[in-house]
Design a protein around this motif. Structure first.
Motif, PDB file in Angstrom:
ATOM      1  N   ASN A 215      21.479 -70.621  85.868  1.00 58.61           N
ATOM      2  CA  ASN A 215      22.666 -69.996  85.285  1.00 58.61           C
ATOM      3  C   ASN A 215      23.273 -70.963  84.280  1.00 58.61           C
ATOM      4  N   ASP A 216      22.891 -70.798  83.017  1.00 59.18           N
ATOM      5  CA  ASP A 216      23.406 -71.753  82.027  1.00 59.18           C
ATOM      6  C   ASP A 216      24.871 -71.498  81.673  1.00 59.18           C
ATOM      7  N   ASN A 217      25.379 -70.311  81.991  1.00 61.06           N
ATOM      8  CA  ASN A 217      26.790 -69.989  81.764  1.00 61.06           C
ATOM      9  C   ASN A 217      27.155 -70.059  80.279  1.00 61.06           C
ATOM     10  N   LEU A 218      26.168 -69.813  79.416  1.00 63.67           N
ATOM     11  CA  LEU A 218      26.389 -69.823  77.973  1.00 63.67           C
ATOM     12  C   LEU A 218      26.264 -68.404  77.429  1.00 63.67           C
ATOM     13  N   ALA A 219      26.794 -68.184  76.247  1.00 65.53           N
ATOM     14  CA  ALA A 219      26.622 -66.896  75.581  1.00 65.53           C
ATOM     15  C   ALA A 219      25.132 -66.644  75.369  1.00 65.53           C
ATOM     16  N   GLY A 220      24.714 -65.410  75.536  1.00 68.10           N
ATOM     17  CA  GLY A 220      23.303 -65.078  75.320  1.00 68.10           C
ATOM     18  C   GLY A 220      22.942 -65.237  73.860  1.00 68.10           C
ATOM     19  N   GLY A 221      21.790 -65.747  73.611  1.00 66.55           N
ATOM     20  CA  GLY A 221      21.345 -65.911  72.233  1.00 66.55           C
ATOM     21  C   GLY A 221      20.106 -66.770  72.168  1.00 66.55           C
ATOM     22  N   ASP A 222      19.213 -66.415  71.241  1.00 63.65           N
ATOM     23  CA  ASP A 222      18.014 -67.213  71.054  1.00 63.65           C
ATOM     24  C   ASP A 222      18.318 -68.346  70.078  1.00 63.65           C
ATOM     25  N   GLU A 223      17.305 -69.146  69.771  1.00 61.95           N
ATOM     26  CA  GLU A 223      17.515 -70.314  68.914  1.00 61.95           C
ATOM     27  C   GLU A 223      18.082 -69.952  67.538  1.00 61.95           C
ATOM     28  N   PRO A 224      17.546 -68.919  66.869  1.00 63.94           N
ATOM     29  CA  PRO A 224      18.144 -68.559  65.572  1.00 63.94           C
ATOM     30  C   PRO A 224      19.617 -68.127  65.702  1.00 63.94           C
ATOM     31  N   TRP A 225      19.962 -67.431  66.779  1.00 62.63           N
ATOM     32  CA  TRP A 225      21.358 -67.027  66.977  1.00 62.63           C
ATOM     33  C   TRP A 225      22.247 -68.253  67.069  1.00 62.63           C
ATOM     34  N   TRP A 226      21.817 -69.259  67.861  1.00 64.22           N
ATOM     35  CA  TRP A 226      22.619 -70.473  68.023  1.00 64.22           C
ATOM     36  C   TRP A 226      22.719 -71.240  66.696  1.00 64.22           C
ATOM     37  N   GLU A 227      21.639 -71.271  65.916  1.00 62.30           N
ATOM     38  CA  GLU A 227      21.700 -71.951  64.623  1.00 62.30           C
ATOM     39  C   GLU A 227      22.701 -71.264  63.693  1.00 62.30           C
ATOM     40  N   ASP A 228      22.665 -69.927  63.677  1.00 60.58           N
ATOM     41  CA  ASP A 228      23.627 -69.186  62.847  1.00 60.58           C
ATOM     42  C   ASP A 228      25.050 -69.433  63.328  1.00 60.58           C
ATOM     43  N   TYR A 229      25.245 -69.430  64.621  1.00 60.69           N
ATOM     44  CA  TYR A 229      26.567 -69.662  65.200  1.00 60.69           C
ATOM     45  C   TYR A 229      27.094 -71.037  64.810  1.00 60.69           C
ATOM     46  N   ARG A 230      26.239 -72.057  64.995  1.00 60.76           N
ATOM     47  CA  ARG A 230      26.662 -73.413  64.651  1.00 60.76           C
ATOM     48  C   ARG A 230      26.963 -73.532  63.160  1.00 60.76           C
ATOM     49  N   ASP A 231      26.107 -72.916  62.325  1.00 57.29           N
ATOM     50  CA  ASP A 231      26.341 -72.949  60.872  1.00 57.29           C
ATOM     51  C   ASP A 231      27.670 -72.287  60.515  1.00 57.29           C
ATOM     52  N   ARG A 232      27.995 -71.177  61.176  1.00 54.83           N
ATOM     53  CA  ARG A 232      29.267 -70.493  60.928  1.00 54.83           C
ATOM     54  C   ARG A 232      30.442 -71.399  61.289  1.00 54.83           C
ATOM     55  N   LEU A 233      30.324 -72.103  62.419  1.00 52.77           N
ATOM     56  CA  LEU A 233      31.389 -73.029  62.806  1.00 52.77           C
ATOM     57  C   LEU A 233      31.528 -74.162  61.799  1.00 52.77           C
ATOM     58  N   GLU A 234      30.406 -74.674  61.319  1.00 53.66           N
ATOM     59  CA  GLU A 234      30.445 -75.753  60.324  1.00 53.66           C
ATOM     60  C   GLU A 234      31.109 -75.270  59.035  1.00 53.66           C
ATOM     61  N   ARG A 235      30.739 -74.060  58.584  1.00 57.67           N
ATOM     62  CA  ARG A 235      31.358 -73.519  57.358  1.00 57.67           C
ATOM     63  C   ARG A 235      32.864 -73.347  57.539  1.00 57.67           C
ATOM     64  N   THR A 236      33.275 -72.841  58.696  1.00 59.22           N
ATOM     65  CA  THR A 236      34.695 -72.647  58.965  1.00 59.22           C
ATOM     66  C   THR A 236      35.433 -73.988  58.985  1.00 59.22           C
ATOM     67  N   ALA A 237      34.822 -74.974  59.635  1.00 59.66           N
ATOM     68  CA  ALA A 237      35.454 -76.295  59.699  1.00 59.66           C
ATOM     69  C   ALA A 237      35.618 -76.886  58.301  1.00 59.66           C
ATOM     70  N   ARG A 238      34.587 -76.756  57.485  1.00 57.87           N
ATOM     71  CA  ARG A 238      34.682 -77.285  56.115  1.00 57.87           C
ATOM     72  C   ARG A 238      35.737 -76.538  55.298  1.00 57.87           C
ATOM     73  N   GLU A 239      35.763 -75.217  55.439  1.00 58.84           N
ATOM     74  CA  GLU A 239      36.738 -74.407  54.685  1.00 58.84           C
ATOM     75  C   GLU A 239      38.159 -74.798  55.057  1.00 58.84           C
ATOM     76  N   VAL A 240      38.428 -74.909  56.334  1.00 56.73           N
ATOM     77  CA  VAL A 240      39.768 -75.278  56.775  1.00 56.73           C
ATOM     78  C   VAL A 240      40.064 -76.728  56.410  1.00 56.73           C
ATOM     79  N   GLY A 241      39.063 -77.605  56.565  1.00 57.96           N
ATOM     80  CA  GLY A 241      39.250 -79.014  56.207  1.00 57.96           C
ATOM     81  C   GLY A 241      39.545 -79.200  54.740  1.00 57.96           C
ATOM     82  N   ASP A 242      38.902 -78.384  53.901  1.00 54.69           N
ATOM     83  CA  ASP A 242      39.132 -78.478  52.458  1.00 54.69           C
ATOM     84  C   ASP A 242      40.530 -78.006  52.065  1.00 54.69           C
ATOM     85  N   ARG A 243      41.098 -77.098  52.857  1.00 59.28           N
ATOM     86  CA  ARG A 243      42.454 -76.592  52.577  1.00 59.28           C
ATOM     87  C   ARG A 243      43.527 -77.580  53.009  1.00 59.28           C
ATOM     88  N   ALA A 244      43.193 -78.441  53.932  1.00 55.90           N
ATOM     89  CA  ALA A 244      44.207 -79.343  54.498  1.00 55.90           C
ATOM     90  C   ALA A 244      44.559 -80.468  53.561  1.00 55.90           C
TER      91      ALA A 244
END
Length: 197
Positions: free
Chosen positions: A168-197
């Motif tokens: 029971n990994d207790n993580l959101a379901g998703g294969d490797e490409p899903w996790w890569e897309d998810y992480r990339d989305r978080l990185e883009r969001t962090a950069r966007e918000v960081g650039d505004r600050a």
């Protein structure tokens, strides 16, 4: 909930954290269980060694039931962080066997004492050192979960294995490409918000 039910509930949460921590070492080489992956040297086998010493103290000395083996890395004159890593002379089997013995000793303390049994934590400030078994159980649940979280991150850095347990990994379901897309989305969001600050 009081008495035996409350104690069983607390023990369950402690055991869940203990087991999660140990699972993080499964299937890894000697190098990887010892490998320091943070600037402060956090490593999997060191976390187990540290928690063995912590449980020996809190469930032993605190209640006048000292763990019968000498743990020199827990003494006041030990080098800093001696409890956070295994020396070349301490095998994985040695550390895991010690953890099992300490766990058994701690479990006997938990089984034999009532939740309101008094204790004294000698290394805490005088005004806070009076405790009960209940307080120590809560403290050790928090401490063990904290280090199980460290272990989760270290293990993910080693080989990508993450989660609570093998079944029971207790993580959101998703294969490797899903996790890569998810992480990339978080990185883009962090950069966007960081650039505004």
């Amino acid at each position: 909930m009081t008495g035996p039910e409350a104690k069983a509930d607390l023990q369950h949460y402690l055991d869940t954290a203990r087991d999660a921590l140990l699972w993080k070492l499964d299937g890894l080489s000697e190098y990887h269980v010892r490998r320091p992956l943070t600037p402060t040297g956090t490593n999997l086998l060191g976390l187990v060694k540290h928690l063995a010493g912590v449980e020996a103290g809190y469930f032993g000395d605190t209640f006048g039931r000292p763990f019968p083996e000498d743990l020199p890395w827990m003494s006041e004159d030990a080098e800093p962080n001696a409890d956070m890593w295994a020396t070349a002379d301490e095998s994985r089997e040695d550390v895991l066997a010690l953890y099992r013995r300490v766990r058994s000793h701690a479990d006997r303390t938990i089984d034999e004492l009532d939740l309101d049994a008094p204790g004294s934590v000698p290394w805490w400030p005088e005004d806070r050192r009076r405790v009960t078994l209940h307080r120590v159980l809560v403290h050790l649940i928090a401490e063990t979960n904290r280090h199980a979280g460290h272990a989760d991150i270290v293990r993910e850095l080693i080989d990508g294995t993450a989660g609570l347990r093998a079944d029971n990994d207790n993580l959101a379901g998703g294969d490797e490409p899903w996790w890569e897309d998810y992480r990339d989305r978080l990185e883009r969001t962090a950069r966007e918000v960081g650039d505004r600050a």
